[in-house]
Design an enzyme around this catalytic site. Sequence first.
Site, PDB file in Angstrom:
ATOM      1  N   LYS A  53      52.571  26.720 -13.513  1.00  0.00           N
ATOM      2  CA  LYS A  53      53.018  28.115 -13.595  1.00  0.00           C
ATOM      3  C   LYS A  53      51.967  28.965 -14.304  1.00  0.00           C
ATOM      4  O   LYS A  53      51.660  30.074 -13.886  1.00  0.00           O
ATOM      5  CB  LYS A  53      54.360  28.189 -14.353  1.00  0.00           C
ATOM      6  CG  LYS A  53      55.539  27.709 -13.526  1.00  0.00           C
ATOM      7  CD  LYS A  53      56.801  27.499 -14.363  1.00  0.00           C
ATOM      8  CE  LYS A  53      57.908  26.870 -13.518  1.00  0.00           C
ATOM      9  NZ  LYS A  53      59.081  26.461 -14.280  1.00  0.00           N
ATOM     10  N   GLN A  97      62.129  26.502 -19.908  1.00  0.00           N
ATOM     11  CA  GLN A  97      61.963  25.334 -19.030  1.00  0.00           C
ATOM     12  C   GLN A  97      63.090  24.331 -19.264  1.00  0.00           C
ATOM     13  O   GLN A  97      63.358  23.927 -20.395  1.00  0.00           O
ATOM     14  CB  GLN A  97      60.596  24.688 -19.320  1.00  0.00           C
ATOM     15  CG  GLN A  97      60.227  23.571 -18.388  1.00  0.00           C
ATOM     16  CD  GLN A  97      59.986  24.040 -16.938  1.00  0.00           C
ATOM     17  OE1 GLN A  97      59.395  25.083 -16.709  1.00  0.00           O
ATOM     18  NE2 GLN A  97      60.478  23.273 -15.991  1.00  0.00           N
ATOM     19  N   ASP A 120      64.132  33.664 -13.826  1.00  0.00           N
ATOM     20  CA  ASP A 120      64.692  32.503 -13.127  1.00  0.00           C
ATOM     21  C   ASP A 120      65.960  32.889 -12.364  1.00  0.00           C
ATOM     22  O   ASP A 120      66.450  32.131 -11.539  1.00  0.00           O
ATOM     23  CB  ASP A 120      65.071  31.408 -14.152  1.00  0.00           C
ATOM     24  CG  ASP A 120      64.071  30.258 -14.152  1.00  0.00           C
ATOM     25  OD1 ASP A 120      63.350  30.104 -13.143  1.00  0.00           O
ATOM     26  OD2 ASP A 120      64.032  29.517 -15.149  1.00  0.00           O
TER      27      ASP A 120
END
Length: 285
Positions: A53, A97, A120
Amino acid sequence: MAAVIIDGKQTAAELRARIAKECTALRRSGVLPGLCVVVVGDDPASAVYVRNKHRACEEAGIYSEIISLPAVTTQQALCTLIRQLNEAPQIHGILVQLPLPPQINPSAVIAVIDPRKDVDCFHAQNVGLLYLGTPRFSPCTPAGVIALLEEYGIAIAGKECVVLGRSNIVGKPLAAMLLARDGTVSICHSKTQGLREICARADILISAVGHAGFVRGDMIKPGAAVIDVGINRGADGKLCGDVVFSEALARAGHLTPVPGGVGPMTIAMLLQNTLTAAKLLSGAF
Ligand code: NDP
């Protein structure tokens, strides 16, 4: 005739190039899009995802920060950090995460993220907006699947769409997105009866189960589009999806490989959401 292989790597590269251009334009107007990824503990798979990422952000011209916290971090400490990031002007997207260590409840942490920075698309407000058909963000993996279908001209409206898996991250939001595009959607899970028959009537079959070899050739309607979201290790130790690739190749009309299918699209969509958040927060929309 063998299925057309859907090239997620190529599609994601084109998308990333377009995002990079938009980031350049936004920077010229004084806004540098910024993403912060928070990692707790030292899960090796998470480390790989986070590195990827970070690299993708750098290539697209997005400012990227990684905050690594020890595995013993308390939920309270993590929530305090997120509240600080909510106020940080250089950060437009916050990503925690997963998985988190057992002492931390992921839902409680996600609830603290400013929904405008929830790239997200896990916050209840953003999930609600998605289901109402007025999304602020689209969750990255489902958005990647939809983008691949669109790129390859695979119609969704009126088609039988079968989604294998009902997780909050993939199956459920993907089903909502297919429904919003007028697909006739079935969701299958571990309690579904007659799963093979349901699969065999799908024009679009999407597997997000997480079991290697789950989707066999005889579960695929000839000519169907088969999208493999699964990421597994096969018996040979190699990365593979849920679908038996050789069998699907002979039956499907379109097919995504693993790796090189949905995976690269997920990261591209994260960049897209970070760009969207930067535009929203800076008033560039
Ligand atoms: P989860 O484990 O959260 O969900 C798996 C789903 O599959 C559940 O709904 C479960 O049903 C269902 N399932 C499990 N076994 C069966 C079975 N025998 N028959 C029918 N349904 C079954 O996984 P995720 O949604 O997070 O991820 C799914 C896969 O996608 C994983 O391989 C993951 O690594 C991959 N993934 C890939 C991404 C990418 O970028 N390509 C991104 C995210 C995930 P039930 O709810 O009843 O338990």
